[in-house]
Scaffold this active site. Structure first.
Site, short mmCIF file in Angstrom:
data_model
loop_
_atom_site.label_atom_id
_atom_site.label_comp_id
_atom_site.label_asym_id
_atom_site.label_seq_id
_atom_site.Cartn_x
_atom_site.Cartn_y
_atom_site.Cartn_z
N LYS A 157 23.52 -36.75 -54.60
CA LYS A 157 22.75 -38.34 -54.65
C LYS A 157 21.03 -37.70 -55.18
O LYS A 157 20.58 -38.60 -54.84
CB LYS A 157 21.88 -37.09 -53.00
CG LYS A 157 23.02 -37.53 -51.63
CD LYS A 157 22.10 -37.20 -50.70
CE LYS A 157 23.17 -35.57 -50.53
NZ LYS A 157 24.17 -35.15 -49.90
N ASP A 210 18.36 -33.74 -46.49
CA ASP A 210 19.53 -34.59 -47.08
C ASP A 210 19.50 -35.80 -46.70
O ASP A 210 19.43 -36.41 -46.68
CB ASP A 210 21.27 -33.39 -46.44
CG ASP A 210 22.09 -34.25 -46.32
OD1 ASP A 210 22.89 -34.40 -47.95
OD2 ASP A 210 22.42 -34.84 -46.11
N GLY A 235 31.61 -22.62 -40.76
CA GLY A 235 30.90 -23.32 -42.27
C GLY A 235 30.44 -24.61 -42.05
O GLY A 235 30.64 -25.45 -43.04
N LYS A 270 19.80 -39.47 -48.20
CA LYS A 270 20.44 -40.93 -47.82
C LYS A 270 19.34 -41.28 -47.30
O LYS A 270 19.99 -43.08 -47.77
CB LYS A 270 21.31 -40.20 -46.79
CG LYS A 270 22.15 -39.21 -47.04
CD LYS A 270 22.76 -38.46 -45.76
CE LYS A 270 23.80 -37.29 -46.32
NZ LYS A 270 24.78 -36.78 -45.91
#
Lengths: 315, 174
Positions: A106, A200, A186, A204
């Protein structure tokens, strides 16, 4: 097409493993310190096993991979903020050689979008970055297909935060406990800040804003609030009123905002688990909802490979 | 919603204080298929123009309702507000933080003092007692078209008090 894959994490190795199925050859793979170039195509199993056993992908250098004879550079190194290096330089090198660049990273398109576009304008290569927004979900290609008719976008674009919020709401467990559970599974990184602080999702949304408004947005232009340490009582109060809380990113009227928002409990945006969803507001066709897996190696690699399929032939 | 769905509407009318005015105002409702539910005739309470405000609740289909409002206006009856839920728009927010230590009642007062907003009900959840972080769900009522201002007020107040504000995502947006 002949691919050079920069980055050997979950996405890079999945591109390596799946490329053959799409009819492409991977002629080079690099991680941060090593590389391998094979003009006849690298052996995916060999790379994966060397990476696992010795922590390297081959005995060559990343530099050799950047100089290899490829058509498409796949940029799948970790997202970095600010100068977006080394991803930006990798893209610059590919475009400088009139080759295509496809990004899962990104950083370059969120932090240095105008520079990337300027480099592309001077190059025979094309830049695509579907995988950078919403993993497997075809968001950018849908926007492209709609020919400038998308006025705004919003959605749930971080699976980790969504997992935490949906678990907290469903089980009435505290933030700390759900975070620990997510880390065990995870779903969350050991350092979850990037996801739970909203960074994050904001990156975007910044990329979406760059595409929708042909702008030069960076993370600094986004208003960002995360979900870290949200008390369970907030979700309980929301539930009493038929609502829940989701980390929602909004790109509209030239603004980028990310933060926890109240949404109807059974509404479209209240996807559960690690799912992502994006809503596109179109000028003449109302709202489009697209949901799916926003992260994961094969999922994100499928978006990278779909982009490669869209690239024009190099002249 | 289908065209034949009957829903309830509230109409606010301004009447001149003269005999027969109320009847004249109600006729267009009955004549166009509206079902009168209640009439609140506020005698003694005058609008800024010196007229008497009357609140009428009725049931009708959407098409009937549009005809009724048209007929009322044609009959010279002043219709101030017409529609379902047009008096106020509601929005729900959740506040998170040291609500008690930052004086919740003062926070609520600040919301209303900024104008255009009233606080409907408040639910407080303080599982850690008054010392820890707590959450409160607030139903805010804003004048139609002013929910944006109401949210802006809520943001400012929350910011000044160091509270987290969880805003509603509007259905109409983005």
């Amino acid at each position: 097409m002949r691919l050079a894959v920069m980055g050997a994490g979950a996405v890079g190795t999945a591109v390596l493993e799946l490329a053959g199925e799409y009819g492409h050859d991977v002629v080079g793979v690099a991680d941060s310190s090593s590389g391998v170039v094979e003009d006849g195509g690298v052996d995916p199993d060999g790379v994966v096993s060397r990476k696992r056993k010795r922590g390297i992908v081959g005995d060559g250098t990343p530099e050799a991979v950047l100089g290899a004879d490829y058509d498409v550079l796949v940029e799948a190194t970790p997202t970095t903020l600010g100068d977006a290096e080394p991803g930006f330089s990798h893209v610059e090198r590919a475009l400088g050689r009139d080759r295509h660049a496809v990004l899962a990273n990104k950083g370059p398109v969120a932090e240095r979008y105008d520079e990337v576009r300027a480099l592309e304008a001077d190059s025979g290569g094309t830049v695509l970055f579907e995988a950078a927004v919403g993993g497997a979900i075809p968001i950018l290609s849908t926007i492209d297909d709609l020919n400038g008719q998308v006025a705004a976008a919003r959605g749930v674009l971080n699976g980790t935060a969504n997992f935490i919020l949906s678990r907290m709401a469903a089980e009435g467990i505290d933030y700390e406990h759900v975070l620990a559970e997510a880390q065990d599974l995870g779903v969350a990184e050991a350092d979850p800040a990037f996801d739970v602080e909203g960074t994050d999702a904001a990156l975007k949304c910044v990329i979406l804003a760059n595409v929708l408004y042909e702008g030069t947005y960076t993370l600094a232009d986004a208003e960002v609030e995360g979900i870290a340490d949200l008390p369970g009582s907030a979700l309980e109060l929301a539930a009493e009123d038929g609502r829940t809380i989701r980390l929602v990113g909004e790109v509209s009227d030239g603004n980028v905002r990310v933060g926890p928002r109240l949404v109807p409990e059974n509404g479209t945006l209240a996807v559960s688990g690690t799912l992502n969803i994006v809503q596109l507001e179109t000028n003449h066709a109302g709202r489009l909802n697209i949901s799916g897996r926003g992260a994961g190696g094969p999922e994100t690699a499928s978006a990278v490979l779909a982009d490669i399929g869209r690239l024009p032939e190099l002249s | 919603m289908s065209e034949t769905d009957v829903r309830s509407y509230t109409v606010r009318l301004e009447l001149v204080d003269e005999p027969g005015e109320l009847l004249r105002a109600l006729e267009p409702i009955a004549n166009n298929g509206g079902n009168l539910l209640s009439i609140f005739h506020e005698r003694g309470n005058l609008t800024p123009r010196g007229h008497i405000p009357v609140e009428v609740d009725l049931e009708a289909t959407e098409t009937q309702f549009e005809t009724i409002v048209g007929a009322l206006r044609e009959a010279g009856v002043n219709v101030i507000q017409a529609g379902a839920e047009r008096y106020s728009e509601e929005l729900t927010v959740v506040l998170v933080g040291h609500l008690v230590a930052t004086d919740l009642s003062d926070t609520l007062r600040q919301f209303t003092e900024c104008g255009g907003v009233s606080v409907g009900d408040v639910s407080l959840s303080a599982p850690q007692g008054t010392e820890g972080e707590s959450s409160a769900r607030l139903r805010l009522e804003a004048i139609e078209g002013q929910t944006g201002d109401a949210l802006e007020t809520a943001r400012t107040v929350a910011d000044e008090k160091g509270l987290r504000l969880i805003e509603p995502l509007t259905e109409e947006g983005p």
